[in-house]
Design a protein around this motif. Structure first.
Motif, PDB file in Angstrom:
ATOM      1  N   SER A  73       4.051   5.843   8.363  1.00 49.33           N
ATOM      2  CA  SER A  73       2.669   5.216   8.351  1.00 49.33           C
ATOM      3  C   SER A  73       2.685   3.550   8.274  1.00 49.33           C
ATOM      4  CB  SER A  73       1.640   5.631   7.194  1.00 49.33           C
ATOM      5  OG  SER A  73       1.598   7.004   7.310  1.00 49.33           O
ATOM      6  N   ARG A 125      -3.960   3.951   7.184  1.00 46.73           N
ATOM      7  CA  ARG A 125      -4.410   4.353   8.255  1.00 46.73           C
ATOM      8  C   ARG A 125      -5.648   3.545   8.581  1.00 46.73           C
ATOM      9  NH1 ARG A 125      -4.542   7.461  12.970  1.00 46.73           N
ATOM     10  NH2 ARG A 125      -6.578   8.154  13.459  1.00 46.73           N
ATOM     11  N   PHE A 132       0.925  -1.220   0.128  1.00 45.02           N
ATOM     12  CA  PHE A 132      -0.060  -0.022  -0.092  1.00 45.02           C
ATOM     13  C   PHE A 132       0.924   0.999  -0.029  1.00 45.02           C
ATOM     14  CE2 PHE A 132      -3.511  -2.397   2.508  1.00 45.02           C
ATOM     15  CZ  PHE A 132      -3.931  -2.967   1.440  1.00 45.02           C
ATOM     16  N   SER A 133       0.545   2.219  -1.062  1.00 47.36           N
ATOM     17  CA  SER A 133       1.342   3.503  -1.012  1.00 47.36           C
ATOM     18  C   SER A 133       0.494   4.478  -0.534  1.00 47.36           C
ATOM     19  CB  SER A 133       1.897   3.546  -2.414  1.00 47.36           C
ATOM     20  OG  SER A 133       0.876   3.735  -3.154  1.00 47.36           O
ATOM     21  N   ASN A 134      -0.699   4.405  -0.365  1.00 43.20           N
ATOM     22  CA  ASN A 134      -1.516   5.310   0.137  1.00 43.20           C
ATOM     23  C   ASN A 134      -1.806   5.227   1.682  1.00 43.20           C
ATOM     24  OD1 ASN A 134      -4.220   6.722   0.722  1.00 43.20           O
ATOM     25  ND2 ASN A 134      -4.734   6.510  -1.452  1.00 43.20           N
ATOM     26  N   ASP A 135      -1.530   6.517   2.163  1.00 43.77           N
ATOM     27  CA  ASP A 135      -1.537   6.624   3.701  1.00 43.77           C
ATOM     28  C   ASP A 135      -3.025   6.356   4.080  1.00 43.77           C
ATOM     29  OD1 ASP A 135       1.158   7.011   3.792  1.00 43.77           O
ATOM     30  OD2 ASP A 135       1.041   9.223   4.310  1.00 43.77           O
ATOM     31  N   TYR A 136      -4.129   6.705   3.347  1.00 44.42           N
ATOM     32  CA  TYR A 136      -5.459   6.558   3.769  1.00 44.42           C
ATOM     33  C   TYR A 136      -5.756   4.900   4.108  1.00 44.42           C
ATOM     34  CZ  TYR A 136     -10.470   6.149   3.835  1.00 44.42           C
ATOM     35  OH  TYR A 136     -11.914   6.383   4.277  1.00 44.42           O
ATOM     36  N   TYR A 137      -5.496   4.208   3.117  1.00 46.50           N
ATOM     37  CA  TYR A 137      -5.414   2.685   3.360  1.00 46.50           C
ATOM     38  C   TYR A 137      -4.596   2.147   4.543  1.00 46.50           C
ATOM     39  CZ  TYR A 137      -7.762   2.895  -1.021  1.00 46.50           C
ATOM     40  OH  TYR A 137      -8.774   3.301  -2.237  1.00 46.50           O
TER      41      TYR A 137
END
Length: 592
Positions: A155, A31, A24-29
């Motif tokens: 993260s 999180r 995962f590169s997306n911080d939202y995922y």
């Protein structure tokens, strides 16, 4: 699954999840995954409290706050290391858990839920309105994050830490719940009186459950505060307490994997509905009611029967070939009751009763209904304190002592109305009887130390030996509540024998048995007597009493009217009068 295989499986799954998170590169995922870990920590501890001990709590938000604000105040006002602050936050939360547990000895069920709810509300108001300390809605900024190589965690590293903590928590709690303390907590949920009668310290067990739930929830709160580097009163709401309870109930309370299932499903739902808070609240309320009334076993309960495998019945050689020995040999006085009186207002079920029980004998306590027999048994075992008089067992006064203490002294009992732990297996019921004879403490069980594993194995072997004694070895893995009534009586008897009693008190052991079962019970009691156990039984089956008893005591309206050998008591006119009454016209004629 054995302990070693389970450990390997958990490590492999945790490593796989950590590898997937790396993609995962997306911080939202990231999180969302991190919050899954946080909620799992809350749910795993809550499962011990609700699913095992049966103690309902609505104050977990207050414990979450204890961990979060402890780490916030420590790292913003001192130079303490953030990792050490995390450990201190766990201790602070555990202390708050003890605080909540204090009323649990006096209140139960919905009243206990109200007490925990009050705690949560008090904490919510405290952090919201004591702005000088907790910052209120503005909150506390500048909380020091956890570091690695002197750099704050990224993260992805937070997710790795969360997965590692969840795996460790699962393994540690599994060690506890699969052993001595897990059985003790399950017994609390089933029947606290029966639990204390086999030596479980009820209040201590409740405190342990509250502390476990508090520590895991406090660690979760501290992680959130350190990852955000900020905390305010908006995090601490009643909604959070409901959500944590829902994680357990929806996933499956009392299941090892219920909290995990509930966490994954509801965290994803929570993220999907984040834009519509009102819809969140409605859905959580609906799911809570749905879990309570439609799906009481949770999601895992629906599928449990598909994965449940019938365990193989133990073989007789597993129970050992050596003869069972329970109590010591010898003679002399075992129990001395002197001038015991009990008043319930104007009712006196015991009036100046005195008798002595000899070691190695089978004694019977008989009398018509309402004679005070069960009251006497309850006074001997500590369920009721006598108003006057003395009860000495092995030379020590037992009046006023707690039930579990009297059990540990060597006095076991069964009940007039069956008090089995119906949902537990026959083997677990009997192993619970050995609770007071096991010396491994909580931390030894938590860490699965060699001594704890050795005692668990010895307890299992002894339980199988006792099941063989009562001819129930082939039913060891059956739920105790599924057996016929007569066999349930034997399970309760084996459980009482597992406490290693020198004196066994039986309150109407033949109640509800047919003549054949009663005769078999008599032979079983004679075998038990040869194992070094003295017996005092309350019984209405006179054939059973007269055939196996060495000594009989007769009560009538709380007064001892006769005592002696069975034949002497049977011929005593006062006993005949108490049981059969007197024909008043003939008596008057005789007097004339």
């Amino acid at each position: 699954m054995s302990r070693s295989y389970h450990l390997i499986a958990v490590v492999l799954v945790a490593a796989a999840l950590a590898g997937i998170a790396s993609l995962f590169s997306n911080d939202y995922y990231l999180r969302i995954v991190f919050m899954m870990c946080v909620y799992y920590l809350c749910a795993a501890g809550m499962n011990v409290l609700v699913g095992y001990a049966g103690q309902k709590s609505l104050g977990q938000a207050g414990l979450f706050a204890a961990g979060a604000y402890a780490v916030a105040l420590l790292t913003t006002r001192t130079e303490i290391n953030p990792w050490l602050a995390l450990a201190v936050a766990a201790v602070v939360s555990g202390a708050c858990g003890v605080l909540i547990a204090l009323p649990s000895l006096r209140v139960k069920g919905p009243y206990l839920a109200m007490v925990t709810l009050a705690f949560g509300i008090v904490v919510e108001k405290l952090v919201g309105e004591w702005t000088e300390i907790f910052g209120g809605a503005q909150g506390i900024y500048g909380i020091k994050a956890l570091t690695w190589n002197d750099q704050p965690l990224s993260s992805l590293q937070w997710v790795w830490l969360g997965i590692a903590l969840c795996a460790l928590t699962h393994l540690l709690l599994r060690n506890v719940m699969k052993g001595r303390f897990g059985r003790a907590l399950l017994s609390l949920q089933a029947d606290e009186i029966a639990s204390s009668s086999v030596g479980v310290r009820v209040y201590r067990a409740k405190v342990i459950a509250f502390v476990v739930a508090a520590v895991t929830c406090g660690i979760a709160g501290a992680l959130v505060a350190q990852q955000n580097q900020y905390i305010n009163s908006d995090f601490i709401t009643f909604h959070l307490s409901i959500f944590i309870l829902l994680l357990v109930l929806f996933g499956g309370a009392g299941s090892q994997y219920g909290p995990l299932v509930g966490t994954v499903v509801l965290t994803l739902v929570d993220a999907a509905l984040a834009r519509w808070p009102s819809a969140q609240h409605f859905l959580y309320g609906f799911l809570l009611l749905f879990a309570l009334y439609v799906m009481p076993g949770g999601v895992t309960g629906l599928f449990a029967r598909w994965f449940r495998r019938s365990a193989t019945a133990p073989q007789p050689q597993e129970a050992g070939k050596e003869p069972v020995r329970i109590g010591p040999d010898g003679s002399g006085e075992l129990l001395v009751v002197q001038g015991v009186t009990k008043n319930f207002g104007g009712v006196k079920p015991a009036q100046n009763v005195s008798f002595r029980l000899q070691r190695g004998h089978i004694h019977a306590l008989i009398g018509p209904n309402g004679a005070g027999k069960s009251t006497m048994i309850n006074m001997l075992t500590g369920l009721i304190d006598p108003t006057e008089g003395s009860i000495k067992f092995l030379g020590q006064e037992v009046s006023g002592r707690q039930v579990h203490t009297i059990c540990c002294m060597g006095m076991g009992r069964t009940f007039q109305n069956l008090r089995l732990f119906a949902e537990l297996s026959v083997l677990d019921n009997v192993m619970l009887g050995r609770h007071s004879r096991m010396s491994n403490g909580f931390f030894a069980s938590l860490l699965s130390m060699p001594g704890a594993r050795k005692q668990e194995a010895a307890t299992r072997a002894r339980a199988l030996q006792l099941l063989q004694l009562v001819d129930l070895l082939h039913l060891a893995h059956q739920p105790a509540g599924s057996l016929p009534y007569g066999l349930q009586r034997r399970v309760e008897l084996a459980r009482a024998l597992a406490t290693e009693p020198q004196l066994l008190l039986l309150d109407e052991p033949a109640a509800g048995l047919n003549p054949q079962e009663t005769a078999e019970l008599g032979q079983l009691l004679l075998r038990i007597g040869k194992c070094g156990v003295s017996i005092l039984m309350v019984e209405h089956h006179m054939d059973l009493v007269m055939s196996i008893s060495d000594h009989v005591i007769v009560l009538d309206y709380g007064i001892k009217i006769a005592e002696g050998r069975p034949a002497e008591v049977q011929a005593n006119p006062r006993v005949v009068e108490a049981y059969l009454g007197v024909d008043e016209p003939e008596e008057a004629l005789a007097v004339a």
